[in-house]
Design a protein around this motif. Sequence first.
Motif, PDB file in Angstrom:
ATOM      1  N   PRO A 165     -69.086 -70.860 -64.329  1.00 29.04           N
ATOM      2  CA  PRO A 165     -68.245 -70.623 -65.305  1.00 29.04           C
ATOM      3  C   PRO A 165     -67.382 -69.490 -64.801  1.00 29.04           C
ATOM      4  N   GLY A 166     -66.031 -69.679 -65.341  1.00 33.66           N
ATOM      5  CA  GLY A 166     -65.006 -68.576 -64.603  1.00 33.66           C
ATOM      6  C   GLY A 166     -64.765 -68.105 -63.431  1.00 33.66           C
ATOM      7  N   GLY A 167     -65.215 -69.341 -62.479  1.00 31.79           N
ATOM      8  CA  GLY A 167     -64.646 -69.553 -60.752  1.00 31.79           C
ATOM      9  C   GLY A 167     -65.698 -69.025 -60.359  1.00 31.79           C
ATOM     10  N   ARG A 168     -65.006 -69.231 -58.495  1.00 32.13           N
ATOM     11  CA  ARG A 168     -66.048 -68.496 -57.835  1.00 32.13           C
ATOM     12  C   ARG A 168     -65.638 -66.715 -57.350  1.00 32.13           C
ATOM     13  N   GLU A 169     -64.543 -66.734 -57.686  1.00 34.53           N
ATOM     14  CA  GLU A 169     -63.997 -65.499 -57.454  1.00 34.53           C
ATOM     15  C   GLU A 169     -64.594 -63.839 -58.482  1.00 34.53           C
ATOM     16  N   ALA A 170     -64.505 -64.889 -59.298  1.00 34.03           N
ATOM     17  CA  ALA A 170     -65.348 -64.105 -60.060  1.00 34.03           C
ATOM     18  C   ALA A 170     -66.632 -63.783 -60.347  1.00 34.03           C
ATOM     19  N   ARG A 171     -67.840 -64.742 -59.811  1.00 31.68           N
ATOM     20  CA  ARG A 171     -69.089 -64.713 -59.767  1.00 31.68           C
ATOM     21  C   ARG A 171     -69.072 -63.545 -58.274  1.00 31.68           C
ATOM     22  N   VAL A 172     -68.019 -63.459 -56.833  1.00 26.52           N
ATOM     23  CA  VAL A 172     -67.775 -63.101 -55.901  1.00 26.52           C
ATOM     24  C   VAL A 172     -67.821 -61.745 -56.316  1.00 26.52           C
ATOM     25  N   ARG A 173     -67.505 -61.618 -57.274  1.00 20.65           N
ATOM     26  CA  ARG A 173     -66.956 -60.058 -57.047  1.00 20.65           C
ATOM     27  C   ARG A 173     -68.121 -59.508 -58.338  1.00 20.65           C
ATOM     28  N   GLU A 174     -68.803 -60.328 -59.496  1.00 26.55           N
ATOM     29  CA  GLU A 174     -69.577 -60.369 -59.574  1.00 26.55           C
ATOM     30  C   GLU A 174     -71.488 -59.225 -58.714  1.00 26.55           C
ATOM     31  N   LEU A 175     -71.547 -60.085 -57.921  1.00 25.35           N
ATOM     32  CA  LEU A 175     -72.163 -60.529 -57.094  1.00 25.35           C
ATOM     33  C   LEU A 175     -72.198 -59.078 -55.894  1.00 25.35           C
ATOM     34  N   LEU A 176     -70.902 -58.838 -55.871  1.00 28.55           N
ATOM     35  CA  LEU A 176     -70.238 -57.605 -54.816  1.00 28.55           C
ATOM     36  C   LEU A 176     -70.825 -56.223 -55.717  1.00 28.55           C
ATOM     37  N   GLU A 177     -70.784 -56.210 -56.987  1.00 31.69           N
ATOM     38  CA  GLU A 177     -71.392 -55.012 -57.416  1.00 31.69           C
ATOM     39  C   GLU A 177     -72.976 -55.786 -57.726  1.00 31.69           C
ATOM     40  N   THR A 178     -73.405 -55.856 -58.062  1.00 29.95           N
ATOM     41  CA  THR A 178     -75.176 -56.271 -58.054  1.00 29.95           C
ATOM     42  C   THR A 178     -75.580 -55.676 -57.052  1.00 29.95           C
ATOM     43  N   VAL A 179     -74.832 -55.936 -55.564  1.00 26.77           N
ATOM     44  CA  VAL A 179     -75.399 -55.685 -54.565  1.00 26.77           C
ATOM     45  C   VAL A 179     -74.464 -53.426 -54.067  1.00 26.77           C
ATOM     46  N   GLY A 180     -74.031 -53.603 -54.947  1.00 29.06           N
ATOM     47  CA  GLY A 180     -73.372 -52.420 -54.720  1.00 29.06           C
ATOM     48  C   GLY A 180     -72.694 -51.440 -54.071  1.00 29.06           C
ATOM     49  N   LEU A 181     -71.584 -52.196 -53.924  1.00 28.64           N
ATOM     50  CA  LEU A 181     -70.404 -52.556 -53.417  1.00 28.64           C
ATOM     51  C   LEU A 181     -69.134 -53.049 -54.423  1.00 28.64           C
ATOM     52  N   SER A 182     -67.775 -52.244 -54.288  1.00 31.08           N
ATOM     53  CA  SER A 182     -67.071 -52.479 -55.655  1.00 31.08           C
ATOM     54  C   SER A 182     -66.180 -53.990 -55.206  1.00 31.08           C
ATOM     55  N   PRO A 183     -65.754 -54.847 -56.501  1.00 36.28           N
ATOM     56  CA  PRO A 183     -65.552 -56.248 -56.239  1.00 36.28           C
ATOM     57  C   PRO A 183     -64.691 -55.688 -55.798  1.00 36.28           C
ATOM     58  N   GLU A 184     -63.451 -54.340 -55.906  1.00 33.57           N
ATOM     59  CA  GLU A 184     -62.429 -54.536 -54.771  1.00 33.57           C
ATOM     60  C   GLU A 184     -62.016 -54.676 -53.117  1.00 33.57           C
ATOM     61  N   HIS A 185     -64.130 -54.683 -53.332  1.00 35.91           N
ATOM     62  CA  HIS A 185     -63.401 -55.644 -51.449  1.00 35.91           C
ATOM     63  C   HIS A 185     -63.785 -56.442 -51.293  1.00 35.91           C
ATOM     64  N   TYR A 186     -63.333 -57.752 -52.108  1.00 39.03           N
ATOM     65  CA  TYR A 186     -63.399 -58.755 -52.532  1.00 39.03           C
ATOM     66  C   TYR A 186     -62.022 -59.334 -50.822  1.00 39.03           C
ATOM     67  N   ASN A 187     -60.471 -58.853 -50.960  1.00 33.60           N
ATOM     68  CA  ASN A 187     -60.151 -59.298 -49.920  1.00 33.60           C
ATOM     69  C   ASN A 187     -60.476 -58.907 -48.474  1.00 33.60           C
ATOM     70  N   ARG A 188     -61.407 -57.719 -48.364  1.00 31.85           N
ATOM     71  CA  ARG A 188     -61.533 -57.346 -47.185  1.00 31.85           C
ATOM     72  C   ARG A 188     -62.139 -57.984 -45.831  1.00 31.85           C
ATOM     73  N   PHE A 189     -62.145 -57.464 -44.750  1.00 34.63           N
ATOM     74  CA  PHE A 189     -63.193 -57.805 -43.477  1.00 34.63           C
ATOM     75  C   PHE A 189     -64.450 -57.190 -43.515  1.00 34.63           C
ATOM     76  N   PRO A 190     -65.051 -57.716 -42.405  1.00 34.81           N
ATOM     77  CA  PRO A 190     -66.503 -57.398 -42.177  1.00 34.81           C
ATOM     78  C   PRO A 190     -65.799 -56.199 -41.388  1.00 34.81           C
ATOM     79  N   HIS A 191     -64.812 -55.950 -40.355  1.00 34.76           N
ATOM     80  CA  HIS A 191     -65.355 -54.615 -39.671  1.00 34.76           C
ATOM     81  C   HIS A 191     -64.998 -53.445 -40.452  1.00 34.76           C
ATOM     82  N   GLU A 192     -64.460 -53.565 -42.001  1.00 35.23           N
ATOM     83  CA  GLU A 192     -63.882 -52.342 -42.163  1.00 35.23           C
ATOM     84  C   GLU A 192     -65.564 -51.590 -42.832  1.00 35.23           C
TER      85      GLU A 192
END
Lengths: 341, 388
Positions: B147-174
């Motif tokens: 519910p709310g879409g995959r992107e919202a869920r991913v942003r939520e997960l990124l926050e759960t693991v201590g990353l920033s939701p803004e990291h969504y569009n970054r690549f691993p090498h960063e």
Amino acid sequence: MTATTPFLSVRDLYVRFATEDGTVKAVDGLSFELERGRTLGIVGESGSGKSVTNLAVLGLHDPRTTEIEGEILLDGQELTGAPESALEKVRGHKAAMIFQDSLTALSPYYTVGRQIAEPFRKHTGATRREARLRAVEMLKRVGIPNPALRVDDYPHQFSGGMRQRAMIAMALVCDPQLLIADEPTTALDVTVQAQILDLLKDLQQQTGSAIILITHDLGVVAHTVDELLVMYAGRAVERGTVREVLGAPRHPYTWGLLGSMPRLTSDVEEPLSPIPGAPPSLLAPPPGCPFHPRCASVAAVGGDRCRTERPELPAGRGAACHLTPERQRAIFAGQIKPRLR
Amino acid sequence: MSDKVSLPAPREAAPDGARGEPLLVAEGLTKHFPITGGFPVKRRIGAVQAVDGLDLTVRAGESFGLVGESGCGKSTTGRLLTRLLEPTAGRIVYRGRDITHAGRRELAPFRAEIQMIFQDPYASLNPRHTVGKIVSGPMEINGIDPPGGREARVRELLETVGLSPEHYNRFPHEFSGGQRQRIGVARALALEPKLIVADEPVSALDVSIQAQVVNLLRDVQRELGIAFVFIAHDLAVVRHFSQRVAVMYLGKIVEVGDRDDIYRRPRHPYTHALLSAVPEAADLMDTPAGGDGSARASRERIRLAGDVPSPIRPPSGCRFRTRCWKAREECATEEPPLLRAEGSGPGHLSACHFPEPPTVERTTEVILDPALRAAEGHTESQPPNHAQ
């Protein structure tokens, strides 16, 4: 630190690498001394400059991209800027190195015995037969069973622990007075690591050589070294005897390292206390104290000192930190030590 | 980074997933990797007995640690449990269903519930995919639209693991190694799994970063109630993370029990040797500066000879006997079963004919290493030692 010249003295060492992105300040003003028969531990995380320092001591860096400044005196002989021919006489003879990965440090094309004998023949002019006997003797000393047979084996026929022993035999074949061991046990299992560390200690008691032990593991140095140097971002941040540094650490980075490691007796209900953030880029290290972006004691120092002024490491026991030694002791005893129980 | 895990939407309580119930059971689990050779016709000339007859139970919501030295089969075990490898023999039962030889289609629903975190944070993330694509990958494959879409869920997960939701569009090498491992954790959490197999999740990281990731995994495990199989060679890290621990040696479990059983009352000589070999900085903490160097007096000192034997031709009987100071004839002929030794608590099993007393304090030293014996001037007769 005696009044006479120490056996190894490194003063104001700077190592810089030219890269595409700019100049990496891998070692940024490092000084230490080491006497015969003593072991110096250098601990730090990857990129702290601990390995680079020792490659510089032996002149093993790439001269085209590396710039070295400072003074490295080994038994009174200046090594920085010394010609390759002079360094060749030192390497393997007066000073030798043990590397982390024995599989890449040994050549797969030559027998173990030949690789041990080679530096011996080169430096002493011994005959092939003498050198072979010496290789057998060395293998025996480092605890390889059936040394007379194993001397003709190739490295791949040895197990990891045995290869590390063979590499120690190779380093010790000319009775060097300085032995540099760069993460000698990191690739090994704990039971084998314990064997190798004990062996190094016992061999040192027999030969009286000076040892530099480089590692990222504070546990490894605890039972092996006499003095300890903690490095961060190319600089030494704390120095003292191993008992002083691990028993009553003074630098917030050392506190952080100790708090990051779970112990076999620690309280499992308590979370670990890690250092926040990540080590800085050496291309553009932070101004002031290189540790200040991750340090919890910046407020305790007060003002802008940590951000603007670089703290110096005092000679002898001490830490490169703007906190006064009294504050360091008080913070450790009051806030840090209870958490390390 | 954040100390507390911010909880995603609470999962519905599965009827058969209550805490403490067996979630995953392995019986007689075996994996032999064939070795082929010969010319001109290649044939099987032997097998690496990586895992040989393993029995273990992982309960729902618990953290189960697997320790051992390299080559003991702990990683192979992890890959068998997630069915990334096909077992040679034995059974794997997940929530009452036999999945030992289940096919791709049959496994699909379980694959969503059993996730893996890998050791190398550089090799386990696709460098061409953004963080968003990496973390939403499992949802895409399984056709899950939260519910709310995959992107919202991913942003939520990124926050759960201590990353920033803004990291969504970054690549691993960063990202740094520790941050990449957090991305790996977010990916493993994406499908709300019931079991996560973490294979050396922190050993590639620097000490100060290791602690951050260990704390994160602990919070995730405790607060989301996910069962973990935590595979590592670092005994202190495993102790910190796991409620129950199994010690492996050459493809077999030699001892299993609650954390305190293994770390404070071990019975198997190998467990004793492993614990005594861990170098501890804390040993120096209590002694005043300038002490006499007996910091380790109360801890054991056992120095085994040689290395772990080859799993191609493991020793007969007890596999540890070639490095054991207590080995007798019986050990070479009869394999010790994994049993509750006399004096051990319930659930504390060890596989030894002559178990050690249940304490880690020792008055005599055990040194089997010939070089050390020579160096330390030991002259008495050699203990029974069949090494090499």
